[in-house]
Design an enzyme around this catalytic site. Structure first.
Site, mmCIF file in Angstrom:
data_model
loop_
_atom_site.group_PDB
_atom_site.id
_atom_site.type_symbol
_atom_site.label_atom_id
_atom_site.label_comp_id
_atom_site.label_asym_id
_atom_site.label_seq_id
_atom_site.Cartn_x
_atom_site.Cartn_y
_atom_site.Cartn_z
ATOM 1 N N HIS A 337 0.776 -1.234 0.014
ATOM 2 C CA HIS A 337 0.146 -0.147 -0.026
ATOM 3 C C HIS A 337 0.996 1.233 -0.054
ATOM 4 O O HIS A 337 0.275 2.314 -0.486
ATOM 5 C CB HIS A 337 -0.936 -0.010 1.253
ATOM 6 C CG HIS A 337 -2.064 -1.037 0.921
ATOM 7 N ND1 HIS A 337 -2.172 -2.403 1.425
ATOM 8 C CD2 HIS A 337 -3.277 -0.740 0.544
ATOM 9 C CE1 HIS A 337 -3.148 -2.691 1.135
ATOM 10 N NE2 HIS A 337 -3.960 -2.123 0.492
ATOM 11 N N GLY A 338 1.984 1.339 0.468
ATOM 12 C CA GLY A 338 2.799 2.249 0.385
ATOM 13 C C GLY A 338 4.219 2.207 1.254
ATOM 14 O O GLY A 338 4.193 1.434 2.002
#
Lengths: 491, 313, 79
Positions: A337-338
């Site tokens: 996701h990051g």
């Protein structure tokens, strides 16, 4: 191009018109590939070259893996492909994170120099299309997939614009056959498919897209403010306020992302493609593992098939290995996701939940068929307990500040039972609260009634028009004023 | 494609458009035609207070009317302050409600304007290169003529309007000091983050302070109308973290405002870059609303007190 | 030992055998998750004395897919 923008609607409408007026197979396929590239180019400019690079690399590597006579050669090409995709993704997404961690480490050991950050722009959709390309070469390497015959077909698969920037992540084995003319239920010919926009597809697609816009612009954008109010400075808030914040954020995120998926699936359906479901009533999950068969399904099955299964397959009796593998898989899911610690923490907590739940199931294999869990009360309580745990993790998903996160988690677990501040928050946020209640009712109905979009699209035309009208009007009247980005664009 | 289906979608969109635009204009025209909501409880008092209206876009809505009014009450200033900020307001939009404003008899109007609103589209200058590099701008440019009248009709935040209309139906008119934008606490975003995320494209517009510009025309009409009705005007430039125009343009803007100030005899204050060094921003355009960002409201109060004194002389 | 795939599927996911058909899969059987999926693999492997490869496992979307792979292992499936 934002789905919830006029630009996209015009773009999509023009594409549909051109496709239905020029009925030449070769032209249609090429036209859709270039439209897809344009779709990305429109917002991401020259970074579209990364997509083209990914397509070319994996197409070539896939073919070489398949044609290789020796195992060594096969492995070499496979590794080249993996390095290509992981390299591009890693470079653009994780370099700065690694550098900043090194710098933190540097200060700890008193190094006086700092490595400068690269400040790269994150190419839109990169996490989605690289994962899609990786599954293609892994499947070929494992021998379960034949590579696509032409570059045209492969480019179509990777660049196809509806799921390009935020999923669902497609599988070549499911998508490629859909490009060909169907002979029977399970057989396709060599001939490319002619795109004909049928009534059923059009009606279903428009319905699903409208539902998607409705989820995004009516629910997500309007629930957003209460989440920001509560989560941007949680220190000092009461337990119940934190809980309202997590529930609001869970709903916001769900409406945002599943709304996006609905628009993507709907747009693809109009063009005649079946894209798998990405969400399936996640807030009725009755166990941590059930949740992951309902939330972001295309990513969770990806991680399961290409990371978790390979890790545990040989020694699936070993509890320790299963435990560790689940945690590793979920950590990957988090970092996907990051590049930041909060996503790792989020993934780690999910991993722990899954691992503990799996061990419990191994220890008590008969528990799930126990009378209690089959009863209504048993089912409701397992849903509630599961949701309590799931919503706990949303705190980590939102909060990047550790003090905030720790405070909010503490308050979420150790209830303080004071209500004065919470009542004030509810009074100041009447609309988001009402929408949350409305959402829960609708979520319950769709849980009980099954495929709502299909039901709506089977209605008689005047009922159908009225329902669209209700969607459109609610969106317009409660429009917040400017097109908000989809949360999942940043991943 | 089936035309019956497309027609249905078209019908749904048309109906939505009709109901949406009527409900939105209903808000302006029918909802509270006398701005009843502005008549505070004070109007029932034996000694009604004089009214001060703050006008402007969302850039001025963070001025906290409760704070100002409490301060007035404590210091025996017999005025009541209303923040009439409305989303994406500009002189051209404001002119539609100027008669309402005048009929509500404010003693003082304090108007925050933004230099960015006085830019006009540069036409016919979009090059092939530009189209290739930014197809989005080409799209905007092509549809601008078609979209602008529509966009003018769509309020900055339909949601806030709808909510007010619904509340009006449910609870009747209520006095409020922030009638057009919901006033609630917002938090500060670190300035460096805001500067990093800011990459809007300003190239396509340039500052135009000639009398040809609709915004300038409207501003002059507003000034004249207020003057005609004996309403005192204070003009100020609304604070922003990042301006959309160059420094020289801003200087030119200041100069022009000073000319007007002499010509029409009203005070003008320059706040546009006053807070750029402070950590009080919610985003690049708006000051956050909470106890740490009161400086904006405090400055506004100071200006008002000073001008009330001046006007009294 | 049984040669009925449906019976094994029904047992693993603790549902009734009549609810199992060729189209059954993780999408419509609620208890079909990665954990039970691996148990199903164990049961099938023990029952038919075969070994699945990982690509066969990840390829399974429905009961029909299971039968197809069993046939590839020369197991005669009782339809």
């Amino acid at each position: 191009m934002l789905f919830n923008s006029l630009d996209f609607l015009v773009f999509f409408f023009v594409i549909l018109c051109i496709i239905s007026f020029f009925k030449f197979r070769r032209f249609q396929h090429l036209f859709l590939i270039f439209s897809s590239l344009f779709f990305l180019y429109y917002t991401d400019n020259y970074l579209v070259t990364l997509l083209i690079f990914t397509i070319l690399l994996h197409f070539y590597v896939g073919r070489e893996i398949y044609n290789s006579q020796t195992i060594i050669r096969k492995k070499i090409f496979f590794v080249i492909g993996l390095i290509g995709s992981i390299g591009v993704l890693g470079f653009f997404k994780y370099t700065d994170f690694v550098i900043s961690q090194l710098n933190v480490f540097g200060t700890i050991i008193d190094l006086n120099s700092e490595i400068p950050l690269l400040n790269l722009a994150l190419p839109i959709g990169i996490s989605f299309y690289t994962f899609q390309s990786m599954s293609y070469i892994i499947d070929i390497y494992r021998g379960s997939l034949k590579p696509s015959k032409t570059l045209k077909e492969y480019a179509f698969f990777v660049a196809f614009f509806p799921p390009l920037v935020a999923g669902p992540i497609l599988r070549a084995s499911e998508f490629l056959p859909q490009l060909r003319e169907k002979i029977s239920q399970n057989e396709v010919s060599q001939k490319l498919k002619l795109f004909v926009i049928t009534n059923t597809n059009l009606k279903f697609g428009i319905t699903l897209m409208s539902i998607g816009f409705f989820k995004k612009m009516f629910f997500s954008d309007n629930i957003g403010p209460i989440v920001n109010n509560i989560f941007s400075n949680p220190l000092g808030l009461e337990s119940f306020s934190i809980m309202i914040g997590t529930i609001a954020f869970g709903i916001q995120l769900y409406c945002d992302f599943s709304g996006y998926s609905d628009i993507a699936i709907g747009a693809a359906a109009i063009l005649g493609f079946k894209i798998p479901l990405n969400f399936n009533k996640p807030f009725f999950a009755s166990s941590p593992s059930d949740f992951w068969t309902r939330w972001h399904i295309s990513l969770s099955t990806w991680v399961r098939d290409y990371l978790y299964y390979p890790l545990v397959f040989k020694n699936r009796k070993s509890e320790g290995l299963v435990f560790i593998s689940l945690i590793i898989s979920m950590l990957l899911m988090g970092i996907w996701h990051g590049a930041s610690w909060n996503f790792l923490i989020w993934g780690g907590i999910h991993g722990l939940f899954l691992a503990c739940y799996t061990i419990l199931r191994k220890k008590f294999p008969t528990a799930s068929s126990n009378k209690f869990f089959k009863s209504k009360i048993g089912k409701i309580s397992s849903i509630l307990v599961t949701q309590y745990l799931i919503f706990f993790t949303f705190i980590a998903f939102w909060m990047k500040d550790f003090d905030h996160m720790a405070y909010a988690m503490k308050k979420y677990v150790l209830l303080d039972f004071s209500t004065a501040g919470t009542i004030e928050i509810i009074r100041d946020n009447e609309l988001p609260i009402l929408l949350m209640i409305l959402f829960m009712i609708l979520h319950f109905i769709s849980y009980k009634k099954g495929n709502i979009a299909e039901r709506i699209s089977k209605l008689k035309i005047h009922y159908w028009t009225s329902i669209l009208f209700i969607f459109f009007l609610s969106i317009a009247i409660f429009y917040v004023g400017s097109a908000r980005e989809f949360i999942y664009f940043q991943f | 494609m089936n035309f019956k289906l497309l027609l249905s979608v078209f019908v749904a969109i048309t109906f939505t458009g009709i109901i949406f635009s009527t409900s939105m204009s209903f808000y302006i025209n029918s909802y509270d035609p006398d701005w009843y909501g502005l008549l505070s409880n004070n109007s029932l008092d034996s000694t009604p207070k004089e009214k001060i209206f703050l006008l402007g876009s969302s850039t001025v809505y963070s001025v906290n009317s409760t704070f100002v009014n409490n301060y007035f009450a404590k210091n025996d200033v017999n005025y009541e302050f209303f923040n009439l900020a409305d989303m994406s307001d500009s002189p051209k939009k404001r002119i539609h409600s100027i008669s309402n404003i005048i009929s509500n008899n404010p003693a003082i109007v304090i108007y925050g304007i933004d230099v960015g609103d006085f830019r006009t589209e540069i036409k016919n200058e979009i090059s092939l290169e530009e189209i290739i590099i930014h197809p989005k701008n080409f799209f905007l440019y092509q549809f601008e003529d078609f979209m602008e009248p529509i966009r003018d009709k769509i309020p900055g935040s339909p949601k806030d309007r709808s909510l007010l209309t619904i509340k009006y139906f449910l609870f009747g008119p209520q006095p409020h000091h922030h009638p057009f934008i919901n006033f609630y606490e917002t938090s500060v975003t670190p300035t460096h983050e805001l500067k990093l995320n800011f990459n809007d494209n300003f190239e396509s517009k340039k500052l135009d302070l000639s009398d040809e510009n609709e915004e300038i025309k409207s501003l002059k009409v507003i000034i004249n109308e207020l003057k005609k009705n004996n309403i005192k005007l204070i003009l100020f430039t609304a604070p922003k973290l990042i301006q959309e125009v160059s420094d020289s343009d801003i200087q030119f803007f200041e100069k022009t405002l000073l000319t007007y100030s002499n010509e029409y005899n009203f005070p003008v204050y320059f706040l546009h870059d006053k807070y750029v060094e402070l950590e009080i921003w919610r985003d690049s355009q708006h000051v956050a609303i909470n106890n740490d960002t009161q400086i904006y409201t405090e400055n506004m109060t100071e200006i008002l007190l000073k001008e009330i004194k001046n006007f009294a002389i | 030992m049984t040669d009925n795939v449906h019976a094994i599927v029904a047992k693993v996911f603790s549902i009734s055998e009549t609810d199992v058909n060729d189209e059954s899969g993780p999408e419509n059987i609620e208890s079909w998750d990665s954990f039970n999926g691996l148990i199903l693999v164990d049961e099938l492997e023990n029952n038919f004395k075969i070994k699945f490869s990982i690509s066969e496992i990840t390829d399974v979307k429905t009961v029909a897919d299971i039968k197809r792979h069993l046939k590839n292992h020369n197991v005669s499936v009782n339809e």
